[in-house]
Design a protein around this motif. Sequence first.
Motif, PDB file in Angstrom:
ATOM      1  N   ARG A  44      -1.346   1.004  13.410  1.00 19.42           N
ATOM      2  CA  ARG A  44      -1.867   2.366  13.301  1.00 19.42           C
ATOM      3  C   ARG A  44      -3.390   2.348  13.167  1.00 19.42           C
ATOM      4  O   ARG A  44      -3.975   1.361  12.728  1.00 19.42           O
ATOM      5  CB  ARG A  44      -1.259   3.079  12.075  1.00 19.42           C
ATOM      6  N   LYS A  46      -6.248   4.029  11.054  1.00 18.33           N
ATOM      7  CA  LYS A  46      -6.274   4.700   9.748  1.00 18.33           C
ATOM      8  C   LYS A  46      -6.566   6.192   9.931  1.00 18.33           C
ATOM      9  O   LYS A  46      -7.545   6.556  10.589  1.00 18.33           O
ATOM     10  CB  LYS A  46      -7.388   4.050   8.906  1.00 18.33           C
ATOM     11  N   LYS A  58     -15.438   3.284  -1.839  1.00 20.99           N
ATOM     12  CA  LYS A  58     -16.393   2.192  -1.603  1.00 20.99           C
ATOM     13  C   LYS A  58     -17.841   2.655  -1.664  1.00 20.99           C
ATOM     14  O   LYS A  58     -18.761   1.853  -1.460  1.00 20.99           O
ATOM     15  CB  LYS A  58     -16.129   1.545  -0.236  1.00 20.99           C
ATOM     16  N   ASP A  74      -9.969  -2.051   7.594  1.00 18.99           N
ATOM     17  CA  ASP A  74      -8.603  -1.777   8.065  1.00 18.99           C
ATOM     18  C   ASP A  74      -8.503  -0.463   8.829  1.00 18.99           C
ATOM     19  O   ASP A  74      -7.469   0.197   8.810  1.00 18.99           O
ATOM     20  CB  ASP A  74      -7.607  -1.813   6.895  1.00 18.99           C
ATOM     21  N   ARG A  79       0.699  -4.650  11.355  1.00 19.43           N
ATOM     22  CA  ARG A  79       1.583  -5.189  10.326  1.00 19.43           C
ATOM     23  C   ARG A  79       2.673  -5.988  11.017  1.00 19.43           C
ATOM     24  O   ARG A  79       3.306  -5.482  11.957  1.00 19.43           O
ATOM     25  CB  ARG A  79       2.171  -4.015   9.567  1.00 19.43           C
ATOM     26  N   LYS A 107      -6.700 -13.254   3.175  1.00 20.69           N
ATOM     27  CA  LYS A 107      -6.420 -12.963   1.766  1.00 20.69           C
ATOM     28  C   LYS A 107      -4.964 -13.299   1.508  1.00 20.69           C
ATOM     29  O   LYS A 107      -4.068 -12.702   2.128  1.00 20.69           O
ATOM     30  CB  LYS A 107      -6.675 -11.491   1.461  1.00 20.69           C
ATOM     31  N   LYS A 114      -1.003  -9.341  -6.210  1.00 24.85           N
ATOM     32  CA  LYS A 114      -1.916  -8.418  -6.891  1.00 24.85           C
ATOM     33  C   LYS A 114      -1.288  -7.989  -8.227  1.00 24.85           C
ATOM     34  O   LYS A 114      -0.064  -8.055  -8.375  1.00 24.85           O
ATOM     35  CB  LYS A 114      -2.141  -7.197  -5.999  1.00 24.85           C
ATOM     36  N   SER A 116      -0.497  -5.236  -9.246  1.00 26.81           N
ATOM     37  CA  SER A 116       0.542  -4.216  -9.012  1.00 26.81           C
ATOM     38  C   SER A 116       1.885  -4.858  -8.695  1.00 26.81           C
ATOM     39  O   SER A 116       2.930  -4.237  -8.840  1.00 26.81           O
ATOM     40  CB  SER A 116       0.130  -3.338  -7.828  1.00 26.81           C
ATOM     41  N   TYR A 118       2.016  -6.394  -5.602  1.00 25.26           N
ATOM     42  CA  TYR A 118       1.909  -6.422  -4.133  1.00 25.26           C
ATOM     43  C   TYR A 118       1.795  -7.851  -3.605  1.00 25.26           C
ATOM     44  O   TYR A 118       1.016  -8.648  -4.110  1.00 25.26           O
ATOM     45  CB  TYR A 118       0.667  -5.627  -3.718  1.00 25.26           C
ATOM     46  N   HIS A 122      -3.038 -11.263   4.341  1.00 31.43           N
ATOM     47  CA  HIS A 122      -3.909 -10.441   5.183  1.00 31.43           C
ATOM     48  C   HIS A 122      -4.854 -11.319   5.990  1.00 31.43           C
ATOM     49  O   HIS A 122      -5.434 -12.261   5.455  1.00 31.43           O
ATOM     50  CB  HIS A 122      -4.777  -9.491   4.328  1.00 31.43           C
ATOM     51  N   GLU A 141      -7.344  -5.413  10.662  1.00 29.64           N
ATOM     52  CA  GLU A 141      -6.639  -6.115   9.578  1.00 29.64           C
ATOM     53  C   GLU A 141      -5.189  -6.330   9.992  1.00 29.64           C
ATOM     54  O   GLU A 141      -4.504  -5.384  10.381  1.00 29.64           O
ATOM     55  CB  GLU A 141      -6.691  -5.282   8.292  1.00 29.64           C
ATOM     56  N   GLN A 143      -1.662  -7.460   8.523  1.00 27.47           N
ATOM     57  CA  GLN A 143      -0.903  -7.753   7.296  1.00 27.47           C
ATOM     58  C   GLN A 143       0.404  -8.422   7.706  1.00 27.47           C
ATOM     59  O   GLN A 143       1.124  -7.906   8.558  1.00 27.47           O
ATOM     60  CB  GLN A 143      -0.589  -6.466   6.536  1.00 27.47           C
ATOM     61  N   TRP A 152       9.146  -3.117  -0.705  1.00 23.42           N
ATOM     62  CA  TRP A 152       8.483  -2.840  -1.988  1.00 23.42           C
ATOM     63  C   TRP A 152       7.158  -2.101  -1.749  1.00 23.42           C
ATOM     64  O   TRP A 152       6.884  -1.078  -2.396  1.00 23.42           O
ATOM     65  CB  TRP A 152       8.229  -4.150  -2.755  1.00 23.42           C
ATOM     66  N   ALA A 153       6.360  -2.601  -0.815  1.00 23.50           N
ATOM     67  CA  ALA A 153       5.026  -2.023  -0.584  1.00 23.50           C
ATOM     68  C   ALA A 153       5.119  -0.569  -0.093  1.00 23.50           C
ATOM     69  O   ALA A 153       4.317   0.271  -0.502  1.00 23.50           O
ATOM     70  CB  ALA A 153       4.232  -2.867   0.410  1.00 23.50           C
ATOM     71  N   GLU A 156       6.096   1.558  -3.136  1.00 22.76           N
ATOM     72  CA  GLU A 156       4.980   1.634  -4.086  1.00 22.76           C
ATOM     73  C   GLU A 156       3.862   2.491  -3.526  1.00 22.76           C
ATOM     74  O   GLU A 156       3.223   3.256  -4.244  1.00 22.76           O
ATOM     75  CB  GLU A 156       4.481   0.219  -4.400  1.00 22.76           C
TER      76      GLU A 156
HETATM   77  P1  0O2 Z   1      -3.189   2.194   3.859  1.00 27.09           P
HETATM   78  O1  0O2 Z   1      -3.502   2.382   5.271  1.00 27.09           O
HETATM   79  O2  0O2 Z   1      -2.895   3.469   3.147  1.00 27.09           O
HETATM   80  O3  0O2 Z   1      -2.201   1.121   3.601  1.00 27.09           O
HETATM   81  P2  0O2 Z   1     -11.348  -5.242  -1.092  1.00 27.09           P
HETATM   82  O4  0O2 Z   1     -12.388  -4.536  -0.262  1.00 27.09           O
HETATM   83  O5  0O2 Z   1     -10.953  -6.580  -0.574  1.00 27.09           O
HETATM   84  O6  0O2 Z   1     -11.632  -5.227  -2.543  1.00 27.09           O
HETATM   85  P3  0O2 Z   1      -9.436  -3.531   0.087  1.00 27.09           P
HETATM   86  O7  0O2 Z   1     -10.412  -3.220   1.151  1.00 27.09           O
HETATM   87  O8  0O2 Z   1      -8.751  -2.362  -0.565  1.00 27.09           O
HETATM   88  O9  0O2 Z   1     -10.076  -4.355  -1.067  1.00 27.09           O
HETATM   89  O10 0O2 Z   1      -8.450  -4.555   0.717  1.00 27.09           O
HETATM   90  P4  0O2 Z   1      -7.070  -5.170   0.257  1.00 27.09           P
HETATM   91  O11 0O2 Z   1      -6.702  -4.759  -1.132  1.00 27.09           O
HETATM   92  O12 0O2 Z   1      -7.133  -6.595   0.568  1.00 27.09           O
HETATM   93  O13 0O2 Z   1      -6.081  -4.501   1.284  1.00 27.09           O
HETATM   94  C1  0O2 Z   1      -5.956  -3.142   1.395  1.00 27.09           C
HETATM   95  C2  0O2 Z   1      -4.623  -2.796   2.020  1.00 27.09           C
HETATM   96  O14 0O2 Z   1      -3.603  -3.706   1.567  1.00 27.09           O
HETATM   97  C3  0O2 Z   1      -4.163  -1.437   1.552  1.00 27.09           C
HETATM   98  O15 0O2 Z   1      -4.660  -0.495   2.427  1.00 27.09           O
HETATM   99  C4  0O2 Z   1      -2.667  -1.539   1.599  1.00 27.09           C
HETATM  100  O16 0O2 Z   1      -2.194  -1.382   2.906  1.00 27.09           O
HETATM  101  C5  0O2 Z   1      -2.453  -2.970   1.163  1.00 27.09           C
HETATM  102  N1  0O2 Z   1      -2.372  -3.059  -0.291  1.00 27.09           N
HETATM  103  C6  0O2 Z   1      -3.240  -3.702  -1.107  1.00 27.09           C
HETATM  104  N2  0O2 Z   1      -2.847  -3.621  -2.396  1.00 27.09           N
HETATM  105  C7  0O2 Z   1      -1.706  -2.896  -2.400  1.00 27.09           C
HETATM  106  C8  0O2 Z   1      -0.806  -2.471  -3.447  1.00 27.09           C
HETATM  107  O17 0O2 Z   1      -0.994  -2.735  -4.639  1.00 27.09           O
HETATM  108  N3  0O2 Z   1       0.275  -1.747  -3.042  1.00 27.09           N
HETATM  109  C9  0O2 Z   1       0.509  -1.433  -1.746  1.00 27.09           C
HETATM  110  N4  0O2 Z   1       1.594  -0.719  -1.466  1.00 27.09           N
HETATM  111  N5  0O2 Z   1      -0.331  -1.821  -0.741  1.00 27.09           N
HETATM  112  C10 0O2 Z   1      -1.414  -2.538  -1.069  1.00 27.09           C
HETATM  113  P5  0O2 Z   1      -4.942   0.986   1.976  1.00 27.09           P
HETATM  114  O18 0O2 Z   1      -6.392   1.208   1.843  1.00 27.09           O
HETATM  115  O19 0O2 Z   1      -4.115   1.359   0.817  1.00 27.09           O
HETATM  116  O20 0O2 Z   1      -4.578   1.755   3.265  1.00 27.09           O
END
Ligand code: 0O2
Length: 223
Positions: A44, A46, A58, A74, A79, A107, A114, A116, A118, A122, A141, A143, A152-153, A156
């Motif tokens: 997708r 964003k 940010k 992203d 995915r 990552k 994480k 959470s 998660y 990545h 990105e 995943q 789960w993701a 959540e």
């Molecule tokens: P969407 O499209 O709603 O899923 P950083 O800049 O590295 O500090 P950043 O940019 O947030 O952090 O990157 P991160 O955490 O590596 O990856 C972000 C994406 O990973 C999220 O996108 C989620 O898709 C997924 N993700 C990361 N942590 C979690 C979590 O705790 N729960 C869930 N369900 N997904 C997570 P977005 O921004 O949420 O976009």
Amino acid sequence: MGQWDVFLSPYKQAVDELKVKLKGIRSQFGIVNANSPIEFVTGRVKPLASIYDKSLEKGVPFEPSDKLAEELQDIAGLRIMCQFVDDISAVTELIRQRNDMKIIEEKDYITHSKPSGYRSHHMIVEYPVETLRGKKIVIAEIQIRTLAMNFWASIEHSLNYKYKGVFPEEIKNRLQSAAEAAFRLDEEMSLIRSEIQDAQTYFSEYKEDLAVLTNNPEKEREK
Ligand code: 0O2
Ligand code: 0O2
């Protein structure tokens, strides 16, 4: 065309192309009768509302700019879902070997989940798309996760949307224990992996034989 449409169009192209290429990996395993480490692929661009939220988070101005493209990695998101945890490293290895994209960061939220709960692997990649104005490098990105991690993701993520990241204690605890259950499910499935894969190979061959018997060459290739 609005400024955002122009800004997002190479991302849309990147998502479309990468989806075809990643699904192609799955088909190639099918052709040689091997179990694919990829179960299915989604992608997708964003949505603008999420770009807005993340730009606030940010501290980047919400405008189509190089700065935004650099900070939000992203905007183009792919995915890849796998059946087994071990498939994830197989997929990452296949991606590392490709010449059509350059990995700029990885990552590993599987070894280090994480807070959470998660889990996912990545990969942030640079991917070139050809546009009317020449080559444009897009950040995407990818995943990579198991079906259990994905389940789960997704749950959540919807709860996160509802509670805006501040979960009631009860829900937080439930999510933690659901994350542990998903982890155990992955472990259990890994233990019977060969049993499951034998069954899947048997079923594919059965479908192929049946296609030959019923003289349906199209179905014969569908694996
Ligand atoms: P969407 O499209 O709603 O899923 P950083 O800049 O590295 O500090 P950043 O940019 O947030 O952090 O990157 P991160 O955490 O590596 O990856 C972000 C994406 O990973 C999220 O996108 C989620 O898709 C997924 N993700 C990361 N942590 C979690 C979590 O705790 N729960 C869930 N369900 N997904 C997570 P977005 O921004 O949420 O976009
Ligand atoms: P099939 O044969 O239907 O499974 P689009 O943007 O609409 O052109 P796509 O790929 O249709 O592209 O949509 P998207 O949303 O990126 O990806 C959805 C794909 O993931 C679809 O496959 C879904 O069937 C598949 N999918 C979603 N959830 C599951 C799941 O739980 N299990 C499996 N096996 N597949 C799932 P396709 O590519 O349309 O093909």
